[in-house]
Scaffold this motif. Structure first.
Motif, PDB file in Angstrom:
ATOM      1  N   GLY A 131     -27.034   9.803   2.814  1.00 54.85           N
ATOM      2  CA  GLY A 131     -28.370   9.323   2.008  1.00 54.85           C
ATOM      3  C   GLY A 131     -28.690   8.025   2.144  1.00 54.85           C
ATOM      4  N   GLU A 132     -27.788   7.102   2.654  1.00 57.02           N
ATOM      5  CA  GLU A 132     -28.102   5.657   2.879  1.00 57.02           C
ATOM      6  C   GLU A 132     -29.218   5.230   3.745  1.00 57.02           C
ATOM      7  OE1 GLU A 132     -24.324   3.755   3.720  1.00 57.02           O
ATOM      8  OE2 GLU A 132     -23.674   4.021   1.662  1.00 57.02           O
ATOM      9  N   PRO A 133     -29.542   5.904   4.816  1.00 57.09           N
ATOM     10  CA  PRO A 133     -30.708   5.607   5.586  1.00 57.09           C
ATOM     11  C   PRO A 133     -32.121   5.902   4.580  1.00 57.09           C
ATOM     12  CG  PRO A 133     -29.151   6.665   7.084  1.00 57.09           C
ATOM     13  CD  PRO A 133     -28.604   6.776   5.602  1.00 57.09           C
ATOM     14  N   GLY A 157     -23.444  -6.228   1.329  1.00 56.17           N
ATOM     15  CA  GLY A 157     -22.087  -5.984   1.318  1.00 56.17           C
ATOM     16  C   GLY A 157     -21.279  -5.344   2.417  1.00 56.17           C
ATOM     17  N   HIS A 158     -20.269  -4.828   2.125  1.00 54.45           N
ATOM     18  CA  HIS A 158     -19.489  -4.259   3.082  1.00 54.45           C
ATOM     19  C   HIS A 158     -19.418  -2.510   2.911  1.00 54.45           C
ATOM     20  CE1 HIS A 158     -18.267  -7.646   5.652  1.00 54.45           C
ATOM     21  NE2 HIS A 158     -18.528  -8.178   4.288  1.00 54.45           N
ATOM     22  N   GLY A 159     -19.642  -2.102   3.919  1.00 53.22           N
ATOM     23  CA  GLY A 159     -19.873  -0.246   3.619  1.00 53.22           C
ATOM     24  C   GLY A 159     -20.750   0.111   4.949  1.00 53.22           C
ATOM     25  N   CYS A 160     -20.746   1.377   4.871  1.00 53.07           N
ATOM     26  CA  CYS A 160     -21.466   1.863   6.162  1.00 53.07           C
ATOM     27  C   CYS A 160     -22.938   1.205   6.482  1.00 53.07           C
ATOM     28  CB  CYS A 160     -21.525   3.535   5.888  1.00 53.07           C
ATOM     29  SG  CYS A 160     -20.077   4.202   5.747  1.00 53.07           S
ATOM     30  N   TYR A 161     -23.613   1.088   5.247  1.00 54.48           N
ATOM     31  CA  TYR A 161     -25.138   0.402   5.116  1.00 54.48           C
ATOM     32  C   TYR A 161     -24.676  -1.058   5.685  1.00 54.48           C
ATOM     33  CZ  TYR A 161     -22.648  -1.682   1.302  1.00 54.48           C
ATOM     34  OH  TYR A 161     -21.466  -2.175   0.499  1.00 54.48           O
ATOM     35  N   GLY A 174     -22.566  -0.903  -1.942  1.00 55.94           N
ATOM     36  CA  GLY A 174     -21.941   0.514  -2.211  1.00 55.94           C
ATOM     37  C   GLY A 174     -21.231   0.461  -3.468  1.00 55.94           C
ATOM     38  N   ASP A 175     -20.630   1.538  -3.903  1.00 54.93           N
ATOM     39  CA  ASP A 175     -20.282   1.739  -5.036  1.00 54.93           C
ATOM     40  C   ASP A 175     -18.626   0.990  -5.064  1.00 54.93           C
ATOM     41  OD1 ASP A 175     -20.202   3.836  -3.353  1.00 54.93           O
ATOM     42  OD2 ASP A 175     -18.473   4.870  -4.630  1.00 54.93           O
ATOM     43  N   GLY A 176     -17.961   1.224  -3.708  1.00 50.43           N
ATOM     44  CA  GLY A 176     -16.786   0.455  -3.501  1.00 50.43           C
ATOM     45  C   GLY A 176     -16.807  -1.085  -3.613  1.00 50.43           C
ATOM     46  N   ASP A 177     -18.094  -1.744  -3.021  1.00 44.53           N
ATOM     47  CA  ASP A 177     -18.389  -2.929  -3.112  1.00 44.53           C
ATOM     48  C   ASP A 177     -18.525  -3.464  -4.342  1.00 44.53           C
ATOM     49  OD1 ASP A 177     -19.430  -5.158  -0.735  1.00 44.53           O
ATOM     50  OD2 ASP A 177     -20.631  -5.243  -2.689  1.00 44.53           O
ATOM     51  N   MET A 178     -19.665  -2.965  -5.046  1.00 46.56           N
ATOM     52  CA  MET A 178     -19.904  -3.145  -6.345  1.00 46.56           C
ATOM     53  C   MET A 178     -19.145  -3.155  -7.682  1.00 46.56           C
ATOM     54  SD  MET A 178     -23.407  -2.774  -8.563  1.00 46.56           S
ATOM     55  CE  MET A 178     -24.717  -3.685  -7.198  1.00 46.56           C
ATOM     56  N   ASN A 214     -24.634   4.355  -4.445  1.00 45.53           N
ATOM     57  CA  ASN A 214     -23.626   5.177  -5.016  1.00 45.53           C
ATOM     58  C   ASN A 214     -23.242   6.419  -4.420  1.00 45.53           C
ATOM     59  OD1 ASN A 214     -21.361   5.942  -6.705  1.00 45.53           O
ATOM     60  ND2 ASN A 214     -22.569   5.934  -8.564  1.00 45.53           N
ATOM     61  N   ASN A 215     -22.237   6.418  -3.687  1.00 47.93           N
ATOM     62  CA  ASN A 215     -21.999   7.915  -2.993  1.00 47.93           C
ATOM     63  C   ASN A 215     -20.420   8.335  -3.374  1.00 47.93           C
ATOM     64  OD1 ASN A 215     -20.342   6.306  -1.566  1.00 47.93           O
ATOM     65  ND2 ASN A 215     -21.318   6.548   0.398  1.00 47.93           N
ATOM     66  N   GLY A 216     -20.047   7.573  -4.436  1.00 46.55           N
ATOM     67  CA  GLY A 216     -18.579   7.897  -5.026  1.00 46.55           C
ATOM     68  C   GLY A 216     -17.458   7.847  -4.279  1.00 46.55           C
ATOM     69  N   VAL A 217     -17.712   7.328  -3.173  1.00 44.90           N
ATOM     70  CA  VAL A 217     -16.436   7.119  -2.316  1.00 44.90           C
ATOM     71  C   VAL A 217     -16.548   5.760  -1.378  1.00 44.90           C
ATOM     72  CG1 VAL A 217     -15.611   9.546  -1.656  1.00 44.90           C
ATOM     73  CG2 VAL A 217     -17.588   8.434  -0.407  1.00 44.90           C
ATOM     74  N   PHE A 218     -15.364   5.086  -0.986  1.00 41.30           N
ATOM     75  CA  PHE A 218     -15.405   4.296   0.037  1.00 41.30           C
ATOM     76  C   PHE A 218     -15.749   4.713   1.434  1.00 41.30           C
ATOM     77  CE2 PHE A 218     -12.585   1.880  -2.879  1.00 41.30           C
ATOM     78  CZ  PHE A 218     -12.861   0.604  -2.804  1.00 41.30           C
ATOM     79  N   GLY A 219     -16.967   5.056   1.711  1.00 38.94           N
ATOM     80  CA  GLY A 219     -17.375   5.829   3.021  1.00 38.94           C
ATOM     81  C   GLY A 219     -16.782   5.045   4.215  1.00 38.94           C
ATOM     82  N   ASP A 220     -17.004   4.053   4.496  1.00 37.75           N
ATOM     83  CA  ASP A 220     -16.924   3.128   5.746  1.00 37.75           C
ATOM     84  C   ASP A 220     -15.319   3.409   6.074  1.00 37.75           C
ATOM     85  OD1 ASP A 220     -17.725   1.992   8.003  1.00 37.75           O
ATOM     86  OD2 ASP A 220     -17.768  -0.064   6.839  1.00 37.75           O
ATOM     87  N   THR A 221     -14.212   3.444   4.836  1.00 40.02           N
ATOM     88  CA  THR A 221     -12.995   3.209   5.415  1.00 40.02           C
ATOM     89  C   THR A 221     -12.325   4.735   5.328  1.00 40.02           C
ATOM     90  OG1 THR A 221     -12.864   2.439   3.118  1.00 40.02           O
ATOM     91  CG2 THR A 221     -12.439   0.787   4.846  1.00 40.02           C
TER      92      THR A 221
HETATM   93  C1  LIG Z   1     -11.927  -7.950   1.010  1.00 42.79           C
HETATM   94  C2  LIG Z   1     -11.887  -6.444   1.978  1.00 42.79           C
HETATM   95  N1  LIG Z   1     -11.246  -5.476   1.444  1.00 42.79           N
HETATM   96  C3  LIG Z   1     -11.432  -4.248   2.082  1.00 42.79           C
HETATM   97  C4  LIG Z   1     -12.333  -4.242   3.076  1.00 42.79           C
HETATM   98  C5  LIG Z   1     -12.524  -3.002   3.893  1.00 42.79           C
HETATM   99  N2  LIG Z   1     -13.914  -2.377   3.546  1.00 42.79           N
HETATM  100  C6  LIG Z   1     -14.693  -2.359   4.557  1.00 42.79           C
HETATM  101  S1  LIG Z   1     -16.002  -1.382   4.040  1.00 42.79           S
HETATM  102  C7  LIG Z   1     -15.250  -0.502   2.784  1.00 42.79           C
HETATM  103  C8  LIG Z   1     -15.833   0.299   1.917  1.00 42.79           C
HETATM  104  C9  LIG Z   1     -17.046  -0.029   1.134  1.00 42.79           C
HETATM  105  O1  LIG Z   1     -17.272   1.236   0.341  1.00 42.79           O
HETATM  106  P1  LIG Z   1     -18.648   1.319  -0.366  1.00 42.79           P
HETATM  107  O2  LIG Z   1     -19.032  -0.113  -0.816  1.00 42.79           O
HETATM  108  O3  LIG Z   1     -18.593   2.304  -1.277  1.00 42.79           O
HETATM  109  O4  LIG Z   1     -19.523   1.480   0.809  1.00 42.79           O
HETATM  110  P2  LIG Z   1     -19.908   3.143   1.717  1.00 42.79           P
HETATM  111  O5  LIG Z   1     -19.210   2.702   2.794  1.00 42.79           O
HETATM  112  O6  LIG Z   1     -19.387   4.054   0.841  1.00 42.79           O
HETATM  113  O7  LIG Z   1     -21.372   2.945   2.123  1.00 42.79           O
HETATM  114  C10 LIG Z   1     -13.910  -1.476   2.616  1.00 42.79           C
HETATM  115  C11 LIG Z   1     -13.010  -1.064   1.809  1.00 42.79           C
HETATM  116  C12 LIG Z   1     -12.936  -5.626   3.415  1.00 42.79           C
HETATM  117  N3  LIG Z   1     -13.864  -5.420   4.652  1.00 42.79           N
HETATM  118  N4  LIG Z   1     -12.838  -6.443   2.776  1.00 42.79           N
END
Ligand SMILES: Cc1ncc(C[n+]2csc(CCOP(=O)(O)OP(=O)(O)O)c2C)c(N)n1
Ligand code: SF4
Ligand SMILES: [Mg+2]
Length: 260
Positions: A40-42, A66-70, A110-114, A138-145
């Protein structure tokens, strides 16, 4: 100017194969994304870019990702962006907005990030009434990891770290970010949309537009939470992602405007 009315006869099957009638892709989108089919992110990125273009603020917009698939979107969006430490986007956005108040500044998290890595960041930015727009995918998971449980995973939801489903006793209850932010006095606009249906996409776009209009009017902090499909992290086929979102997340996180 009046629009030409186009009527399509649906009483018979189409005489030929489907064809593309126009390129509706926003010109700010520079190429193809590399995310999973059914993600859904795109879709959320696309409506965000459309809003920036329609408001004619692209030249003065700065995004903080932030950090995530997006995170990979920074390569395909023709908008000035910077990527900061996990969860810290609202603080970076605060600094940028304070030195460049004429800019439209948004975060994409992302939700993991925020909600996990940086919950205090968004809450403090909201309480300070920073004139920025935070966008939560918000997808309810740390998608990228790999699809681990996050603070927003709903009860019963299966993730890589909750294979039998989230259990309140073991994992606690989900954190409703938009509701928390809505309860703070510095907020001027808070809404929750979803990109799982055509109507939801249109509604989400209106929400993003109102959020940016709120920021540009100087009224205060704005946040749009967008529920997005992650079929890979949810262990469901891509085509079932929208339905799963409706049955699970949307039941716990109702769509609509919380602060206007
Ligand atoms: C300080 C730190 N901890 C962990 C990571 C590893 N990490 C990179 S992306 C990610 C998942 C992010 O999940 P979310 O924000 O929900 O984004 P999604 O991938 O679901 O879109 C994590 C844990 C990191 N890059 N930096
Ligand atoms: S893992 Fe999930 S959030 Fe990441 S690209 Fe795939 S579907 Fe999208
Ligand atoms: Mg996520």
């Amino acid at each position: 100017m009046t629009r030409e009315q186009v009527t399509i006869d649906t009483s018979q099957p189409p005489s030929g194969p489907a064809r593309k009638v126009a390129d509706f892709r926003p010109s700010l989108l520079l190429g193809e994304h590399s995310l999973c089919p059914g993600c859904g992110e795109p879709v959320a990125l696309r409506v965000l870019l459309e809003v920036l273009q329609e408001l004619d603020i692209v030249q003065r917009t700065i995004g903080v990702v932030g950090h995530g698939c997006y995170g990979s979107f920074v390569r395909i969006m023709d908008v000035d962006v910077l990527q900061c430490l996990h969860g810290r986007a609202p603080s970076c956005a605060t600094g940028i907005k304070r030195v460049r108040p004429e800019c439209a500044v948004f975060t994409m998290q992302g939700d993991g990030d925020m909600a996990n890595e940086g919950l205090q960041e968004v809450l403090h930015a909201a309480a300070r009434g920073e004139k920025i727009t935070c966008v939560l995918l918000n997808n309810g998971v740390f998608g990228d990891t790999g699809g681990q449980l996050t603070a927003t995973t709903v009860l019963g939801q299966r993730t890589k770290t909750s294979l039998a489903g989230r259990d309140a006793e073991a994992h606690g209850y989900p954190i409703p970010v938009a509701d928390l932010v809505a309860g703070l006095r510095g907020t001027a606009y808070v809404a929750r949309g979803a990109v799982s249906t055509a109507g939801g996409v249109a509604q989400t776009k209106r929400m993003l537009r109102r959020a940016f209009e709120t920021q540009l009017s100087g009224a205060g902090f704005s946040l749009v939470e967008i529920l997005t499909m992650c079929p890979t992290g949810w262990f469901v086929p891509a085509a079932e992602g929208p339905g799963y979102l409706g049955e699970s997340m949307e039941q716990i996180y109702p769509l609509g405007e919380l602060v206007t």
